[in-house]
Design a protein around this motif. Structure first.
Motif, PDB file in Angstrom:
ATOM      1  N   TYR A 177       0.826  -1.203   0.000  1.00  0.00           N
ATOM      2  CA  TYR A 177       0.000   0.000   0.000  1.00  0.00           C
ATOM      3  C   TYR A 177       0.862   1.254   0.000  1.00  0.00           C
ATOM      4  O   TYR A 177       0.580   2.222  -0.730  1.00  0.00           O
ATOM      5  CB  TYR A 177      -0.932  -0.004   1.217  1.00  0.00           C
ATOM      6  CG  TYR A 177      -1.820   1.223   1.274  1.00  0.00           C
ATOM      7  CD1 TYR A 177      -2.855   1.389   0.357  1.00  0.00           C
ATOM      8  CD2 TYR A 177      -1.599   2.221   2.217  1.00  0.00           C
ATOM      9  CE1 TYR A 177      -3.658   2.515   0.395  1.00  0.00           C
ATOM     10  CE2 TYR A 177      -2.402   3.349   2.261  1.00  0.00           C
ATOM     11  CZ  TYR A 177      -3.423   3.491   1.341  1.00  0.00           C
ATOM     12  OH  TYR A 177      -4.213   4.624   1.369  1.00  0.00           O
ATOM     13  N   LEU A 178       1.919   1.272   0.785  1.00  0.00           N
ATOM     14  CA  LEU A 178       2.825   2.416   0.792  1.00  0.00           C
ATOM     15  C   LEU A 178       3.503   2.582  -0.563  1.00  0.00           C
ATOM     16  O   LEU A 178       3.688   3.711  -1.052  1.00  0.00           O
ATOM     17  CB  LEU A 178       3.866   2.249   1.891  1.00  0.00           C
ATOM     18  CG  LEU A 178       3.336   2.215   3.331  1.00  0.00           C
ATOM     19  CD1 LEU A 178       4.477   1.963   4.320  1.00  0.00           C
ATOM     20  CD2 LEU A 178       2.613   3.516   3.683  1.00  0.00           C
ATOM     21  N   LYS A 179       3.857   1.472  -1.198  1.00  0.00           N
ATOM     22  CA  LYS A 179       4.463   1.550  -2.529  1.00  0.00           C
ATOM     23  C   LYS A 179       3.470   2.087  -3.562  1.00  0.00           C
ATOM     24  O   LYS A 179       3.867   2.760  -4.524  1.00  0.00           O
ATOM     25  CB  LYS A 179       4.991   0.181  -2.949  1.00  0.00           C
ATOM     26  CG  LYS A 179       6.227  -0.256  -2.177  1.00  0.00           C
ATOM     27  CD  LYS A 179       6.700  -1.638  -2.608  1.00  0.00           C
ATOM     28  CE  LYS A 179       7.953  -2.057  -1.851  1.00  0.00           C
ATOM     29  NZ  LYS A 179       8.427  -3.403  -2.235  1.00  0.00           N
ATOM     30  N   ALA A 180       2.202   1.782  -3.370  1.00  0.00           N
ATOM     31  CA  ALA A 180       1.182   2.335  -4.272  1.00  0.00           C
ATOM     32  C   ALA A 180       1.132   3.854  -4.151  1.00  0.00           C
ATOM     33  O   ALA A 180       0.994   4.570  -5.152  1.00  0.00           O
ATOM     34  CB  ALA A 180      -0.182   1.728  -3.950  1.00  0.00           C
ATOM     35  N   TRP A 181       1.255   4.363  -2.927  1.00  0.00           N
ATOM     36  CA  TRP A 181       1.321   5.815  -2.725  1.00  0.00           C
ATOM     37  C   TRP A 181       2.512   6.405  -3.472  1.00  0.00           C
ATOM     38  O   TRP A 181       2.398   7.425  -4.151  1.00  0.00           O
ATOM     39  CB  TRP A 181       1.451   6.131  -1.227  1.00  0.00           C
ATOM     40  CG  TRP A 181       0.161   6.447  -0.538  1.00  0.00           C
ATOM     41  CD1 TRP A 181      -0.539   5.624   0.279  1.00  0.00           C
ATOM     42  CD2 TRP A 181      -0.587   7.667  -0.604  1.00  0.00           C
ATOM     43  NE1 TRP A 181      -1.666   6.250   0.722  1.00  0.00           N
ATOM     44  CE2 TRP A 181      -1.726   7.516   0.206  1.00  0.00           C
ATOM     45  CE3 TRP A 181      -0.387   8.876  -1.267  1.00  0.00           C
ATOM     46  CZ2 TRP A 181      -2.663   8.517   0.365  1.00  0.00           C
ATOM     47  CZ3 TRP A 181      -1.333   9.883  -1.111  1.00  0.00           C
ATOM     48  CH2 TRP A 181      -2.450   9.707  -0.307  1.00  0.00           C
ATOM     49  N   VAL A 182       3.658   5.765  -3.334  1.00  0.00           N
ATOM     50  CA  VAL A 182       4.866   6.270  -3.991  1.00  0.00           C
ATOM     51  C   VAL A 182       4.683   6.279  -5.509  1.00  0.00           C
ATOM     52  O   VAL A 182       5.044   7.247  -6.192  1.00  0.00           O
ATOM     53  CB  VAL A 182       6.086   5.424  -3.594  1.00  0.00           C
ATOM     54  CG1 VAL A 182       7.330   5.895  -4.343  1.00  0.00           C
ATOM     55  CG2 VAL A 182       6.325   5.495  -2.086  1.00  0.00           C
ATOM     56  N   ALA A 183       4.116   5.218  -6.044  1.00  0.00           N
ATOM     57  CA  ALA A 183       3.927   5.128  -7.490  1.00  0.00           C
ATOM     58  C   ALA A 183       2.979   6.205  -8.007  1.00  0.00           C
ATOM     59  O   ALA A 183       3.111   6.670  -9.147  1.00  0.00           O
ATOM     60  CB  ALA A 183       3.396   3.741  -7.858  1.00  0.00           C
ATOM     61  N   LEU A 184       2.033   6.621  -7.173  1.00  0.00           N
ATOM     62  CA  LEU A 184       1.029   7.589  -7.606  1.00  0.00           C
ATOM     63  C   LEU A 184       1.381   9.027  -7.231  1.00  0.00           C
ATOM     64  O   LEU A 184       0.537   9.919  -7.391  1.00  0.00           O
ATOM     65  CB  LEU A 184      -0.339   7.227  -7.013  1.00  0.00           C
ATOM     66  CG  LEU A 184      -1.012   5.990  -7.623  1.00  0.00           C
ATOM     67  CD1 LEU A 184      -2.312   5.661  -6.878  1.00  0.00           C
ATOM     68  CD2 LEU A 184      -1.307   6.202  -9.103  1.00  0.00           C
ATOM     69  N   ILE A 185       2.598   9.276  -6.767  1.00  0.00           N
ATOM     70  CA  ILE A 185       2.991  10.655  -6.445  1.00  0.00           C
ATOM     71  C   ILE A 185       2.725  11.613  -7.611  1.00  0.00           C
ATOM     72  O   ILE A 185       2.160  12.696  -7.414  1.00  0.00           O
ATOM     73  CB  ILE A 185       4.469  10.717  -6.000  1.00  0.00           C
ATOM     74  CG1 ILE A 185       4.630  10.162  -4.591  1.00  0.00           C
ATOM     75  CG2 ILE A 185       4.984  12.162  -6.036  1.00  0.00           C
ATOM     76  CD1 ILE A 185       6.077  10.088  -4.114  1.00  0.00           C
TER      77      ILE A 185
END
Length: 467
Positions: free
Chosen positions: A354-362
């Motif tokens: 989930y945290l990686k999804a945030w990073v990808a969607l910056i």
């Protein structure tokens, strides 16, 4: 061989695409800073003070790049678009001047206090300065969007000898599309900033750095998106209804509708063929187009064949850009909803995926903002003032070689200058929310941090210190 007009349009698009990102980010970060400092005034904790000074440095760099790109963009009205300046300058010129007289002067007055006045003015005065700078960014968007909306839905004017003159300033400023396009743009700026706040927080959490600060920022970004994105969807729908009423050719291009019909399907994907006036490889949902565009199951939507070919906008750019914008908006909404669910379960910070999804969607907010702007501007073609003045009439008659040379220069210079600016922003993000200066005593170091505290807002933590 491209024409001078085409190259001028390409140059303006290049400059504008860079420029719009930085003011949008400063609109969001200025409001974010006002919120942070307001909370700090109540709680007086290191966490909120450190967050304020961290984002203050980010804001200062983005603000500077926005000013530089905006100044360059304004010169093009006289160099590449003199026809527009001559014909529409009586209306658009004052609107842009009002931005300078209100927003720019307000920002210039309080920006120095905001950046350098932490130890020189009272807490309340410093908070006021932050709020005034935030208000200035909003006033700037007010006047810019008023001018652009007037070009989309002109009102309150008279035409004498081929020149526009204001007849009713109230109608000029509050033209038919302005009151929905302004909040749509401002919320897009807020959403873009919230995605950066949440994404940067996710990076820190993945790296186990600044955990308390990152956790606070992620929760705030998540809550904000969960509230604002649904509001943005509603306002976007209202903007679509305005487009259907005042710019039907743009709507037809956005949806790649060629014939006027009722019970219009929604094209999820297609390859518009402008020569054949048809869509290839279309994937459509029956009736959904009419329901979204007209709020009626069998509502009628005009097709591009109703308009002469020389009055139709290009189709592919608005069609695909709109779908990218909407698709990213839905992804951001899904990210927020999943986050709320994980927050409720107490697992918000534990899922690395989930945290990686945030990073990808910056960058998703900025991409959605850019594609939305392309929809608005390309969809208006071939008009620079909808239905009244063509883009060909607005362009300055310049040698192709001159425009090509300036375009190449802008591309090279912008890549260099803004590449360096973005590199510096990334450097600030990597350093993170280190301890900030306190009044009369040194800040308490963050556990595991060996950074020194900069006294200058534009200094990175490892830059030389000042008093």
């Amino acid at each position: 061989m491209p024409t001078a007009e085409f190259l001028s349009r390409l140059q303006f698009a290049w400059v504008m695409s860079f420029h719009i990102l930085f003011p949008a980010f400063t609109i969001g970060t200025a409001a974010w800073l006002a919120f942070i400092e307001g909370v700090w005034l109540v709680k007086r904790t290191d966490l909120w003070r450190d967050l304020y000074f961290f984002w203050l440095k980010i804001f200062a760099v983005a603000f500077g790049m926005g000013v530089v790109s905006g100044i360059v963009m304004s010169f093009q009205f006289g160099t590449n678009w003199a026809g527009f300046s001559i014909v529409a300058g009586n209306v658009v010129g004052p609107l842009l001047n009002y931005e300078v007289l209100t927003a720019f002067f307000l920002e210039a007055t309080f920006l120095g206090v905001m950046l350098f006045g932490w130890k020189k003015v009272s807490d309340g005065m410093h908070f006021l300065a932050t709020c005034m700078v935030s208000l200035g960014t909003l006033l700037s968007s007010f006047w810019i969007m008023s001018a652009n909306s007037w070009m989309q839905t002109p009102a309150g004017y008279t035409i004498r000898d081929g020149v526009f003159y204001p007849a009713d300033w109230w109608q000029v400023i509050f033209n038919p599309s302005f009151l929905v396009r302004l909040p749509h743009m401002v919320l897009a700026a807020f959403i873009s900033t919230a995605m950066v706040v949440g994404g940067v927080s996710a990076v820190y959490l993945l790296e186990r750095r600044f955990v308390d600060r990152a956790g606070t920022m992620l929760k705030l970004a998540l809550a904000f998106l969960a509230i604002v994105i649904p509001v943005q969807i509603v306002i976007g729908d209202m903007a679509g209804l305005k487009v259907r009423e005042y710019q039907p050719a743009k709507l037809a291009a956005i949806e790649a509708r060629w014939t006027t019909e009722s019970s219009v399907p929604l094209a999820l994907f297609a390859w518009p063929d402008e020569e054949a006036e048809a869509n290839r490889y279309a994937v459509e949902v029956p009736h959904l187009g009419s329901l979204i565009l007209t709020h009626s199951w069998n509502g009628q939507v005009r097709g591009l064949k109703d308009f002469p070919r020389d009055e139709r906008p290009p189709v592919k750019i608005p069609f695909f850009s709109f779908r990218v914008m909407v698709g990213l908006g839905l992804l951001m909404l899904a990210l927020a909803l999943v986050g709320l669910w994980r927050w409720k379960r107490g697992t918000l910070f534990s899922g690395r995926w989930y945290l990686k999804a945030w990073v990808a969607l910056i960058p998703s907010g900025f991409i959605a903002l850019l594609t939305g702007w392309w929809v608005a501007e390309v969809g208006r073609q071939p008009w620079v003032v909808q239905g009244l003045m063509r883009t060909t009439q607005a362009a300055t008659k310049l040698p192709v070689g001159s425009v090509l040379a300036s375009l190449i220069t802008f591309v090279v210079v912008y890549i260099g200058i803004f590449g360096a600016g973005i590199w510096y922003l990334l450097k600030l993000f990597r350093d993170g929310p280190v301890p900030a200066p306190q009044r009369g005593q040194p800040a308490t170091p963050v556990h595991g941090s060996h950074h020194r505290t900069p006294a200058r807002p534009l200094s990175a933590p490892d830059d030389p210190m000042g008093d």
